[in-house]
Design a protein around this motif. Structure first.
Motif, mmCIF file in Angstrom:
data_model
loop_
_atom_site.group_PDB
_atom_site.id
_atom_site.type_symbol
_atom_site.label_atom_id
_atom_site.label_comp_id
_atom_site.label_asym_id
_atom_site.label_seq_id
_atom_site.Cartn_x
_atom_site.Cartn_y
_atom_site.Cartn_z
ATOM 1 N N ALA A 132 0.823 -1.210 0.000
ATOM 2 C CA ALA A 132 0.000 0.000 0.000
ATOM 3 C C ALA A 132 0.854 1.256 0.000
ATOM 4 C CB ALA A 132 -0.925 0.003 1.218
ATOM 5 N N LYS A 133 2.043 1.189 0.600
ATOM 6 C CA LYS A 133 2.900 2.360 0.679
ATOM 7 C C LYS A 133 3.376 2.816 -0.694
ATOM 8 C CE LYS A 133 5.756 0.608 3.650
ATOM 9 N NZ LYS A 133 6.886 0.473 4.598
ATOM 10 N N LYS A 134 3.314 1.929 -1.683
ATOM 11 C CA LYS A 134 3.747 2.276 -3.024
ATOM 12 C C LYS A 134 2.680 3.063 -3.772
ATOM 13 C CE LYS A 134 6.394 -2.044 -3.203
ATOM 14 N NZ LYS A 134 6.530 -3.348 -3.895
ATOM 15 N N GLN A 135 1.451 3.127 -3.208
ATOM 16 C CA GLN A 135 0.347 3.779 -3.888
ATOM 17 C C GLN A 135 0.243 5.245 -3.483
ATOM 18 O OE1 GLN A 135 -1.133 2.320 -6.163
ATOM 19 N NE2 GLN A 135 -0.786 0.140 -5.805
ATOM 20 N N PRO A 136 -0.396 6.076 -4.316
ATOM 21 C CA PRO A 136 -0.600 7.478 -3.964
ATOM 22 C C PRO A 136 -1.480 7.603 -2.731
ATOM 23 C CG PRO A 136 -1.124 7.054 -6.281
ATOM 24 C CD PRO A 136 -0.944 5.728 -5.622
ATOM 25 N N VAL A 137 -1.407 8.782 -2.075
ATOM 26 C CA VAL A 137 -2.235 9.027 -0.904
ATOM 27 C C VAL A 137 -3.705 8.860 -1.254
ATOM 28 C CG1 VAL A 137 -2.936 10.779 0.746
ATOM 29 C CG2 VAL A 137 -0.556 10.612 0.053
ATOM 30 N N GLY A 138 -4.435 8.136 -0.391
ATOM 31 C CA GLY A 138 -5.862 7.967 -0.587
ATOM 32 C C GLY A 138 -6.222 6.834 -1.512
ATOM 33 N N TYR A 139 -5.226 6.204 -2.190
ATOM 34 C CA TYR A 139 -5.550 5.110 -3.111
ATOM 35 C C TYR A 139 -6.178 3.964 -2.337
ATOM 36 C CZ TYR A 139 -5.096 1.195 -6.242
ATOM 37 O OH TYR A 139 -5.370 0.101 -7.016
ATOM 38 N N ARG A 187 -12.198 9.535 -7.093
ATOM 39 C CA ARG A 187 -10.928 9.753 -7.797
ATOM 40 C C ARG A 187 -9.802 9.648 -6.769
ATOM 41 N NH1 ARG A 187 -14.241 13.805 -8.920
ATOM 42 N NH2 ARG A 187 -12.961 15.373 -7.862
ATOM 43 N N SER A 188 -9.777 8.507 -6.107
ATOM 44 C CA SER A 188 -8.909 8.363 -4.933
ATOM 45 C C SER A 188 -7.427 8.557 -5.233
ATOM 46 C CB SER A 188 -9.137 6.991 -4.294
ATOM 47 O OG SER A 188 -8.944 5.961 -5.241
ATOM 48 N N SER A 189 -6.986 8.279 -6.453
ATOM 49 C CA SER A 189 -5.573 8.465 -6.775
ATOM 50 C C SER A 189 -5.171 9.941 -6.750
ATOM 51 C CB SER A 189 -5.262 7.865 -8.154
ATOM 52 O OG SER A 189 -5.991 8.532 -9.162
ATOM 53 N N GLU A 190 -6.169 10.837 -6.795
ATOM 54 C CA GLU A 190 -5.897 12.280 -6.784
ATOM 55 C C GLU A 190 -6.029 12.876 -5.382
ATOM 56 O OE1 GLU A 190 -8.525 14.162 -9.540
ATOM 57 O OE2 GLU A 190 -8.229 12.633 -11.088
ATOM 58 N N ASP A 236 -21.210 24.715 1.939
ATOM 59 C CA ASP A 236 -21.632 25.393 0.714
ATOM 60 C C ASP A 236 -20.449 25.600 -0.230
ATOM 61 O OD1 ASP A 236 -24.279 25.646 1.569
ATOM 62 O OD2 ASP A 236 -23.841 27.505 2.644
ATOM 63 N N ARG A 237 -19.253 25.358 0.280
ATOM 64 C CA ARG A 237 -18.043 25.553 -0.527
ATOM 65 C C ARG A 237 -17.803 24.317 -1.394
ATOM 66 N NH1 ARG A 237 -13.262 25.653 1.392
ATOM 67 N NH2 ARG A 237 -12.374 27.138 -0.086
ATOM 68 N N SER A 238 -17.853 24.490 -2.688
ATOM 69 C CA SER A 238 -17.665 23.356 -3.600
ATOM 70 C C SER A 238 -16.277 22.758 -3.448
ATOM 71 C CB SER A 238 -17.895 23.804 -5.049
ATOM 72 O OG SER A 238 -17.001 24.854 -5.405
ATOM 73 N N GLU A 239 -15.278 23.602 -3.127
ATOM 74 C CA GLU A 239 -13.906 23.098 -2.982
ATOM 75 C C GLU A 239 -13.791 22.145 -1.808
ATOM 76 O OE1 GLU A 239 -14.819 26.212 -2.971
ATOM 77 O OE2 GLU A 239 -13.728 27.388 -4.480
ATOM 78 N N THR A 240 -14.558 22.410 -0.747
ATOM 79 C CA THR A 240 -14.503 21.553 0.441
ATOM 80 C C THR A 240 -15.150 20.200 0.164
ATOM 81 O OG1 THR A 240 -14.584 23.500 1.868
ATOM 82 C CG2 THR A 240 -15.086 21.386 2.893
ATOM 83 N N TYR A 241 -16.368 20.222 -0.383
ATOM 84 C CA TYR A 241 -17.037 18.949 -0.670
ATOM 85 C C TYR A 241 -16.313 18.168 -1.761
ATOM 86 C CZ TYR A 241 -20.501 15.531 -2.083
ATOM 87 O OH TYR A 241 -21.123 14.350 -2.406
ATOM 88 N N GLU A 242 -15.600 18.855 -2.619
ATOM 89 C CA GLU A 242 -14.863 18.177 -3.682
ATOM 90 C C GLU A 242 -13.834 17.200 -3.110
ATOM 91 O OE1 GLU A 242 -12.363 19.205 -7.785
ATOM 92 O OE2 GLU A 242 -13.022 20.819 -6.447
ATOM 93 N N LEU A 243 -13.319 17.491 -1.920
ATOM 94 C CA LEU A 243 -12.392 16.565 -1.263
ATOM 95 C C LEU A 243 -13.082 15.228 -0.988
ATOM 96 C CD1 LEU A 243 -10.635 18.903 1.338
ATOM 97 C CD2 LEU A 243 -9.696 18.047 -0.823
ATOM 98 N N VAL A 244 -14.350 15.278 -0.550
ATOM 99 C CA VAL A 244 -15.114 14.061 -0.275
ATOM 100 C C VAL A 244 -15.338 13.289 -1.570
ATOM 101 C CG1 VAL A 244 -17.253 13.134 0.705
ATOM 102 C CG2 VAL A 244 -16.239 15.224 1.661
#
Length: 305
Positions: A82-89, A274-277, A260-268
């Protein structure tokens, strides 16, 4: 009920942050330039000891190693992969499917960790009686009842819960950051019906599919249409969390799911689809910008008498 036992299912570990506030609860990979354990590097448990939260889980880790050495070694191997994968993968689709399958299998089982099985609103409140009261009166009753108890509770406006609920259907899991003295400990939150189950990321990484919930938020929408409110309370494993820490995690649900902030919910959305991102430092940035959990960080509480 204890709900689904959160599973690792490939959830990736993160690279050690260069920032002063390095995230904790993510198992850090070897130092730059080292691709794997070499001579004298020690056992899998020795590698885990580098994690600042190892002491909290040491007994369970060593118990697993004694009772099921093959399982322990298998999980250490998966951790290295798992350590070889990007964060959140996480092969997130597989992660969610595993959660759902586990939830179905646990439907008739006894809860673990002291959590109440099938914790209904009727077990707390006489629903028929309170239906004759106004939303404000019910809110006062709920708050007064739980104010004397060592737990987390809230009365959520129907519109806000509607938004949270719709988003939870599309994005049932997320990674939350809990401020600690040394940095941040990460917790995975997974929705199961109207219950939201939390367990620490290191707990998932060391115990896999047997990792129990450490905090459960129970949401009751029975009065949502008639009174315009949703009642919420919680149960937690006091060996790992205290009330103000559990409250910080509960507040983050509204921060990320009711924003209400689209940038915040976009993290979810990114974590789920798009877990690789996904970048865990973005969660910390949002948390610090909001001011949530500031009281948990020594030295950041104002010196007021």
């Amino acid at each position: 009920m204890a709900g689904p036992l959160l599973q690792a299912c490939g959830l990736g570990a993160a690279l050690r942050s260069r920032a002063a506030l390095r995230p904790l609860g993510l198992l850090a990979p070897p130092s730059r330039g080292v691709t794997g354990p070499g001579p004298g590097s020690g056992s899998g448990e020795a590698a885990l000891e580098e994690n600042p939260f190892y002491e909290k889980y040491r007994h369970k880790i060593r118990e697993l190693r004694r009772s099921s050495p093959d399982v322990f070694e298998s999980r250490m191997e998966k951790r290295n992969e798992a350590k070889k994968q990007p964060v959140g993968y996480s092969s997130q689709g597989e992660f969610i499917r595993c959660m759902e399958e586990k939830a179905e299998g646990l439907g008739t089982k006894t809860s673990k960790g002291g959590f109440t099985k099938d914790k209904t609103l009727d077990s707390i409140l006489n629903v028929e009686m309170v239906k004759e009261k106004s939303a404000e009166e019910i809110k006062q009753i709920w708050n007064q009842y739980f104010s004397a108890k060592d737990t987390v509770y809230a009365v959520i406006p129907a519109e806000k819960f509607d938004l949270i609920w719709k988003r939870a259907q599309k994005c049932p899991s997320f990674l939350y950051a809990l401020p600690r003295k040394e940095g941040y400990e990460f917790f995975v939150g997974q929705w199961s019906g109207t219950e939201l189950h939390f367990t620490s990321l290191i707990n998932i990484q060391t115990q896999g599919e047997t990792a129990p919930s450490q905090l459960v938020l129970y949401h009751y929408p029975e009065l949502q249409k008639e009174k315009g409110i949703v009642l919420m309370t919680a149960e937690m494993d006091s060996k790992f969390l205290v009330v103000h820490e559990a409250q910080c995690l509960a507040n983050q649900v509204q921060l990320f799911y009711a924003t209400d902030r689209s940038e915040t919910y976009e993290l979810v959305e990114t974590f789920n689809h798009r877990s690789s991102e996904f970048k865990y430092m973005s969660v910390i940035a949002e948390l610090e910008q909001s001011g949530l959990g500031r009281e948990l960080r020594p030295g950041q509480v104002s010196d007021k008498s």
